[in-house]
Scaffold this active site. Structure first.
Site, PDB file in Angstrom:
ATOM      1  N   TRP A 165    -100.474 -40.814  48.032  1.00 43.20           N
ATOM      2  CA  TRP A 165    -100.922 -41.382  46.757  1.00 43.20           C
ATOM      3  C   TRP A 165    -101.718 -42.669  46.976  1.00 43.20           C
ATOM      4  CZ3 TRP A 165    -100.472 -41.143  41.356  1.00 43.20           C
ATOM      5  CH2 TRP A 165    -100.633 -42.359  40.672  1.00 43.20           C
TER       6      TRP A 165
ATOM      7  N   ASP B 268    -104.873 -48.753  42.958  1.00 41.64           N
ATOM      8  CA  ASP B 268    -105.884 -49.832  42.997  1.00 41.64           C
ATOM      9  C   ASP B 268    -106.561 -50.099  44.345  1.00 41.64           C
ATOM     10  OD1 ASP B 268    -104.165 -50.072  40.871  1.00 41.64           O
ATOM     11  OD2 ASP B 268    -103.554 -52.103  41.323  1.00 41.64           O
TER      12      ASP B 268
ATOM     13  N   GLN C 147    -103.789 -49.521  47.397  1.00 49.59           N
ATOM     14  CA  GLN C 147    -102.375 -49.283  47.172  1.00 49.59           C
ATOM     15  C   GLN C 147    -102.062 -47.872  47.648  1.00 49.59           C
ATOM     16  OE1 GLN C 147    -100.051 -51.692  44.960  1.00 49.59           O
ATOM     17  NE2 GLN C 147    -101.302 -52.547  46.598  1.00 49.59           N
TER      18      GLN C 147
ATOM     19  N   PHE D  88     -97.852 -55.087  46.656  1.00 46.18           N
ATOM     20  CA  PHE D  88     -98.707 -54.780  45.504  1.00 46.18           C
ATOM     21  C   PHE D  88    -100.112 -55.334  45.717  1.00 46.18           C
ATOM     22  CE2 PHE D  88     -95.745 -53.807  41.645  1.00 46.18           C
ATOM     23  CZ  PHE D  88     -95.085 -52.858  42.397  1.00 46.18           C
TER      24      PHE D  88
ATOM     25  N   GLU E  81    -103.522 -56.985  34.395  1.00 45.62           N
ATOM     26  CA  GLU E  81    -103.422 -56.636  35.806  1.00 45.62           C
ATOM     27  C   GLU E  81    -104.764 -56.804  36.516  1.00 45.62           C
ATOM     28  OE1 GLU E  81    -101.706 -52.596  35.547  1.00 45.62           O
ATOM     29  OE2 GLU E  81     -99.787 -53.515  36.099  1.00 45.62           O
TER      30      GLU E  81
ATOM     31  N   TRP F  43    -103.244 -44.488  34.806  1.00 45.99           N
ATOM     32  CA  TRP F  43    -101.779 -44.382  34.767  1.00 45.99           C
ATOM     33  C   TRP F  43    -101.356 -43.493  33.611  1.00 45.99           C
ATOM     34  CZ3 TRP F  43     -99.292 -45.794  38.852  1.00 45.99           C
ATOM     35  CH2 TRP F  43     -99.719 -46.885  39.614  1.00 45.99           C
TER      36      TRP F  43
HETATM   37  C1  FRU Z   1    -102.223 -51.781  38.667  1.00 45.37           C
HETATM   38  C2  FRU Z   1    -100.894 -52.085  39.305  1.00 45.37           C
HETATM   39  C3  FRU Z   1    -100.879 -53.519  39.781  1.00 45.37           C
HETATM   40  C4  FRU Z   1     -99.867 -53.505  40.869  1.00 45.37           C
HETATM   41  C5  FRU Z   1    -100.076 -52.149  41.480  1.00 45.37           C
HETATM   42  C6  FRU Z   1     -98.855 -51.513  42.036  1.00 45.37           C
HETATM   43  O1  FRU Z   1    -102.622 -50.474  38.756  1.00 45.37           O
HETATM   44  O2  FRU Z   1     -99.849 -51.857  38.398  1.00 45.37           O
HETATM   45  O3  FRU Z   1    -100.630 -54.464  38.762  1.00 45.37           O
HETATM   46  O4  FRU Z   1    -100.059 -54.522  41.796  1.00 45.37           O
HETATM   47  O5  FRU Z   1    -100.620 -51.334  40.474  1.00 45.37           O
HETATM   48  O6  FRU Z   1     -99.172 -50.394  42.792  1.00 45.37           O
END
Ligand code: FRU
Length: 498
Positions: free
Chosen positions: A42, A45, A61, A105, A223, A306
């Site tokens: 997966w 960001d 991520q 994160f 975010e 999301w």
């Molecule tokens: C945004 C988010 C960020 C966080 C990350 C976690 O998509 O929620 O705020 O750092 O994804 O994977």
């Protein structure tokens, strides 16, 4: 940190072994060819998008172990042109008390004294979100700072929630480092600004928005802040969760927005104009910008949303990035253009004669393809709707058209293929639209890549991005006019081959 030896943590070794042992099990029927995706697992960001030692680095991520969000690592790729990416070892894994609850994160990168520094949010014990540093001499192996966190629980400013305090974006201005952190203050999304001389000691400057600043925020976290400079103006980007729809905008559950204005570096306040949607499509989040040595400001983002199904999850992978875009400011509007390097991958130009349409669908067999670039101009006629159908075949097609009744450009993926539906309350969840440019003719440029579509309207004044999961054989193209006449001019198509 400088003196520490690079010892690859057990968590990083484990991730690499898992990837090597399992990446061949993934089914790539839905995989885009010239967009960045994970080879297994997966991604969400983009992080640490930067230029370092002659190449462009992008981190992201990453949960290598499953095709759903999970223990967050930082995946790492490099590129010379932002089209072809080479995978490097996973850069960060959750392996410290301050980041081993949910992981490492989002965050950003900055270069100092020849080293590449990553600043990220560690989510560790008690789910605290604290800002941490890691550094590298070679752009491949990263060492976490022994004094992490650098913005810890004790530095969370009054009013902010220590469990909603994340996604540091670092930039340098007049020799001082600034860091923007996404948070919530007194129940509303906000962005906290910090400053530092050395990346290690940070002091709070202030909040970007006065409390509950109505038009800019919602009750979710702002975010993934990011920021760019154009002349004496600044653009602040962020992704507000749960922003309420307003006048046809912000229709996804979570949005990505920008404001043109400027920071007050004494108070941290951002004074700017209207809140604008960065991309008005379905699948765009967490954009991040960087500046290249040739002066271009470029942006990447996660081309997903999301709280919505991702069909490729069943195949062992999920998540894709947009094709990076060059940014410019025209008046108060951001102009977005696919990075010019994409032109080097064009093959087999097809051009069509001007097409006069009258209440019909006209197939263009030469324009077929699912890895292609299509551009054309819609000249408004008497038609109620006029535009293009792509990813077309069997029972499927995706439609993009000028709608005369609402004077807007509409993207309709209602018949595209696999239904993509999340938690949105929106009754017509398969449609997105933007105001049409005011001219009589509208330039459109579309990039298709197996399961993606990025649509640039009016030379990049607006963009609509979407994932489209059609059948492999749905690669036809047609132009159409409904309820009257329209003309399609300058239609061109290239295959994009990487
Ligand atoms: C945004 C988010 C960020 C966080 C990350 C976690 O998509 O929620 O705020 O750092 O994804 O994977």
């Amino acid at each position: 940190m400088e003196k520490e030896k690079t010892v690859v943590s057990a968590a990083l070794t484990k991730a690499e072994s898992y990837i090597a042992a399992n990446k061949n099990k993934v089914n790539f029927r839905y995989r885009p060819r010239y967009h960045l995706t994970a080879e297994i697992g997966w991604i969400n960001d983009p992080n640490g998008f930067c230029w370092y030692n002659g190449r462009i680095h992008e981190f992201f991520q990453y949960n290598p172990y499953d095709s759903v969000w999970g223990p967050v690592h930082w995946g790492h790729v490099v590129s010379d042109d932002m089209i072809k990416w080479e995978r490097l070892p996973v850069a960060l894994a959750p392996d410290m008390q301050y980041d081993d609850r949910f992981g490492c994160f989002s965050g950003s990168a900055t270069v100092k004294d020849g080293k590449l520094f990553l600043m990220y949010t560690g989510v560790g014990k008690e789910e605290l979100q604290q800002q941490c540093l890691a550094a590298s001499d070679d752009g491949v192996n990263f060492v976490k700072f022994s004094e992490n966190p650098v913005i810890g629980e004790d530095n969370v400013p009054d009013g902010a929630s220590p469990k909603d305090f994340r996604d540091p974006f670092v930039y340098v201005r007049d020799g001082i480092y600034y860091c923007l952190v996404g948070t919530k203050c007194a129940g509303y999304g906000n962005i906290a600004m910090f400053r530092s001389d050395d990346l290690k000691n940070w002091s709070f400057v202030g909040y970007a928005f006065r409390q509950g600043k109505g038009q800019y925020v919602s009750e979710g976290v702002c975010e993934c802040p990011s920021r760019a400079q154009f002349g004496d103006r600044e653009v602040l980007f962020y992704s507000p969760q749960f922003l309420k729809p307003q006048a046809g905008k912000f229709r996804n559950i979570h949005s990505s927005v920008y404001i043109v204005g400027s920071f007050n570096y004494d108070t941290g306040e951002f004074v700017g104009g209207e809140l604008q949607e960065t991309d008005s499509g379905f699948d765009f989040y967490a954009s991040q910008v960087t500046v290249l040595p040739d002066g271009r400001t470029v942006m990447t983002a996660w081309m997903q949303m999301w709280d919505r199904n991702i069909p490729s999850s069943a195949d062992g992978w999920a998540g894709c990035m947009i094709l990076p875009r060059e940014l410019a400011l025209k008046g108060d509007r951001l102009i977005q253009t696919p990075v010019r390097e994409i032109k080097l991958y064009r093959e087999g130009e097809c051009a069509a004669e001007d097409i006069q349409l009258e209440s019909e669908v006209r197939q263009l067999p030469a324009f077929y393809g699912d890895s292609s670039e299509i551009s054309f101009t819609i000249c408004k006629g008497t038609a109620k709707k006029s535009g293009i159908e792509f990813y077309r075949g069997g029972t499927h097609c995706t439609r993009l058209y000028y709608d005369a009744t609402s004077d807007s450009i509409v993207l309709d993926r209602g018949c595209s293929g696999v239904d993509l539906k999340g938690k949105e309350q929106d009754e017509i969840y398969w449609v997105r639209s933007v105001a049409a440019p005011s001219d009589d003719s509208i330039d459109i440029r579309i990039l298709l890549d197996n399961t993606t579509a990025e649509i640039f309207i009016g030379n990049g004044q607006s963009v609509l991005s979407a994932n489209i999961y059609a059948d492999a054989t749905d690669d036809g193209v047609a132009f159409f006019a409904e309820g009257g006449t329209a003309e399609i001019k300058n239609a061109k198509k290239f295959t994009i081959r990487v």
